[in-house]
Design an enzyme around this catalytic site. Sequence first.
Site, PDB file in Angstrom:
ATOM      1  N   HIS A  76       1.914 -81.289 -65.125  1.00 37.00           N
ATOM      2  CA  HIS A  76       3.046 -81.401 -66.053  1.00 37.00           C
ATOM      3  C   HIS A  76       4.055 -82.355 -65.427  1.00 37.00           C
ATOM      4  O   HIS A  76       4.592 -82.063 -64.352  1.00 37.00           O
ATOM      5  CB  HIS A  76       3.707 -80.037 -66.263  1.00 37.00           C
ATOM      6  CG  HIS A  76       2.753 -79.009 -66.789  1.00 37.00           C
ATOM      7  ND1 HIS A  76       2.626 -78.719 -68.123  1.00 37.00           N
ATOM      8  CD2 HIS A  76       1.852 -78.218 -66.148  1.00 37.00           C
ATOM      9  CE1 HIS A  76       1.693 -77.793 -68.293  1.00 37.00           C
ATOM     10  NE2 HIS A  76       1.205 -77.470 -67.105  1.00 37.00           N
TER      11      HIS A  76
ATOM     12  N   HIS B 228      -6.206 -73.052 -71.850  1.00 35.43           N
ATOM     13  CA  HIS B 228      -5.365 -72.079 -71.137  1.00 35.43           C
ATOM     14  C   HIS B 228      -5.969 -70.712 -71.450  1.00 35.43           C
ATOM     15  O   HIS B 228      -5.783 -70.188 -72.542  1.00 35.43           O
ATOM     16  CB  HIS B 228      -3.903 -72.166 -71.588  1.00 35.43           C
ATOM     17  CG  HIS B 228      -3.011 -71.230 -70.824  1.00 35.43           C
ATOM     18  ND1 HIS B 228      -2.058 -71.653 -69.931  1.00 35.43           N
ATOM     19  CD2 HIS B 228      -2.963 -69.871 -70.784  1.00 35.43           C
ATOM     20  CE1 HIS B 228      -1.462 -70.606 -69.385  1.00 35.43           C
ATOM     21  NE2 HIS B 228      -1.989 -69.508 -69.890  1.00 35.43           N
TER      22      HIS B 228
ATOM     23  N   HIS C 271      -4.837 -81.720 -63.921  1.00 33.87           N
ATOM     24  CA  HIS C 271      -3.935 -80.851 -64.727  1.00 33.87           C
ATOM     25  C   HIS C 271      -2.529 -80.924 -64.123  1.00 33.87           C
ATOM     26  O   HIS C 271      -2.266 -80.298 -63.098  1.00 33.87           O
ATOM     27  CB  HIS C 271      -4.443 -79.400 -64.702  1.00 33.87           C
ATOM     28  CG  HIS C 271      -3.625 -78.461 -65.534  1.00 33.87           C
ATOM     29  ND1 HIS C 271      -4.203 -77.550 -66.401  1.00 33.87           N
ATOM     30  CD2 HIS C 271      -2.282 -78.257 -65.649  1.00 33.87           C
ATOM     31  CE1 HIS C 271      -3.255 -76.848 -67.001  1.00 33.87           C
ATOM     32  NE2 HIS C 271      -2.067 -77.242 -66.548  1.00 33.87           N
TER      33      HIS C 271
ATOM     34  N   HIS D  93      -6.913 -73.919 -64.611  1.00 28.82           N
ATOM     35  CA  HIS D  93      -6.244 -73.079 -63.595  1.00 28.82           C
ATOM     36  C   HIS D  93      -6.779 -71.653 -63.556  1.00 28.82           C
ATOM     37  O   HIS D  93      -6.055 -70.702 -63.806  1.00 28.82           O
ATOM     38  CB  HIS D  93      -4.718 -73.094 -63.768  1.00 28.82           C
ATOM     39  CG  HIS D  93      -4.204 -72.993 -65.177  1.00 28.82           C
ATOM     40  ND1 HIS D  93      -4.610 -72.030 -66.070  1.00 28.82           N
ATOM     41  CD2 HIS D  93      -3.301 -73.754 -65.850  1.00 28.82           C
ATOM     42  CE1 HIS D  93      -3.982 -72.199 -67.209  1.00 28.82           C
ATOM     43  NE2 HIS D  93      -3.194 -73.241 -67.115  1.00 28.82           N
TER      44      HIS D  93
ATOM     45  N   ASP E 176      -1.663 -78.066 -61.644  1.00 29.78           N
ATOM     46  CA  ASP E 176      -0.756 -77.355 -62.554  1.00 29.78           C
ATOM     47  C   ASP E 176       0.679 -77.398 -62.021  1.00 29.78           C
ATOM     48  O   ASP E 176       1.456 -76.471 -62.233  1.00 29.78           O
ATOM     49  CB  ASP E 176      -1.196 -75.912 -62.799  1.00 29.78           C
ATOM     50  CG  ASP E 176      -0.522 -75.306 -64.027  1.00 29.78           C
ATOM     51  OD1 ASP E 176       0.018 -76.054 -64.860  1.00 29.78           O
ATOM     52  OD2 ASP E 176      -0.512 -74.064 -64.139  1.00 29.78           O
TER      53      ASP E 176
ATOM     54  N   LYS F 120      -5.659 -80.114 -75.375  1.00 25.71           N
ATOM     55  CA  LYS F 120      -5.293 -78.860 -74.692  1.00 25.71           C
ATOM     56  C   LYS F 120      -5.114 -77.737 -75.695  1.00 25.71           C
ATOM     57  O   LYS F 120      -4.399 -77.880 -76.688  1.00 25.71           O
ATOM     58  CB  LYS F 120      -3.982 -79.060 -73.911  1.00 25.71           C
ATOM     59  CG  LYS F 120      -3.498 -77.825 -73.154  1.00 25.71           C
ATOM     60  CD  LYS F 120      -4.363 -77.506 -71.941  1.00 25.71           C
ATOM     61  CE  LYS F 120      -4.012 -76.170 -71.302  1.00 25.71           C
ATOM     62  NZ  LYS F 120      -2.843 -76.238 -70.453  1.00 25.71           N
TER      63      LYS F 120
END
Length: 357
Positions: free
Chosen positions: A23, A150, A21, A188, A261, A113
């Site tokens: 970004h 999420h 995970h 997360h 994350d 996602k």
Amino acid sequence: MQNCTDNTIQSITIIRPDDWHVHVRDGAMLQHVLPHTARQFGRAIIMPNLKPPVTTTAQALAYRERIVAALLSAIDKDGVSKFQPLMTLYLTDNMSPDEIHRAKESGLIHAVKFYPAGATTNSDAGVTALRRCYPVLEAMQEVGMPLLVHGEVTDPAIDIFDREAVFIEKVMQPLRRDMPELKVVFEHITTKDAAQYVTEADGRIAATITAHHLLYNRNEIFKGGMRPHYYCLPVLKREEHRQALIVAATSGNERFFLGTDSAPHDKNLKEHACACAGCYTALHAMELYAEAFDQAGALDKLEAFASFNGPKFYDLPRNVGTITMRRENWIVPVELPFNAGVIVPLNGGAGMNWKLL
Ligand code: NCD
Ligand code: ZN
């Protein structure tokens, strides 16, 4: 929690880990942050919350090309060239099941996602009611594509510290009752409720855990003043929750694996009256995890968490090659300037006890 560090262990070598995970953004930011992830990890699940979000196979493949180009321009920094981005799609109310079949056929898109609309950074296009997505979820179930969740409700009436626990009852349980064969990653996780749910639930469920949720509780955000670089979503929780995450991550349970994350934002947007959510940990991810496992006296459990459990859940082979970390003190840079801005890494200016060689 008691510190159980075993100082006789001076170095640790494990199969090259993956980040399930992360970004990495786009443009100049991508160029700057991607080498950090590629230096530490063999592969990474690339989050699709760009502006606009990555909602089609064509967009995901174009994004992948930009990532590969950024890697090529960073080649020669060791290991960087071998890194593989694992692409994802961003679920919206309007996605069609055909998109799932296109994604699967590409062989390069590994998950979808699910952001509840408004839950976090760039989630405005997210899902307003999961029922609308049932035809898409059925297609995912059929082709074995995981849904990455999420897990926070967005109802402003629910206290921000309770949003994950409420999500389990309001969204996760009904979803998994209706789609019992769907592979789900609870992303997360931050609470003992989520750790317990993932441990006990039936079916194909797993969870990622970040380094910062293993290392810190919510006091960290307010120590000596407001510290926006410790603000992320889901927000850090109480100490009892951090301890439950440590137990889960070091338990040897295959359902728990590494997902940083890491979420870079420009310094101006973090040190701001309305600070963006996200901690930047790609620079020193494995060192942060090593610190957390070391404090728990569980360095021997790091390899399964970082390098074995994720590929097993995603039906991918383990990486070949290894990484080595040594017990060595070094100071995290306070800032990482690049041509288009500045990123402040988590723990900037503080000492680390482990160093990736
Ligand atoms: C992420 C981001 O900035 O993209 N922020 C964060 O606090 N984790 C979004 C997310 O994963 O929630
Ligand atoms: Zn994220």
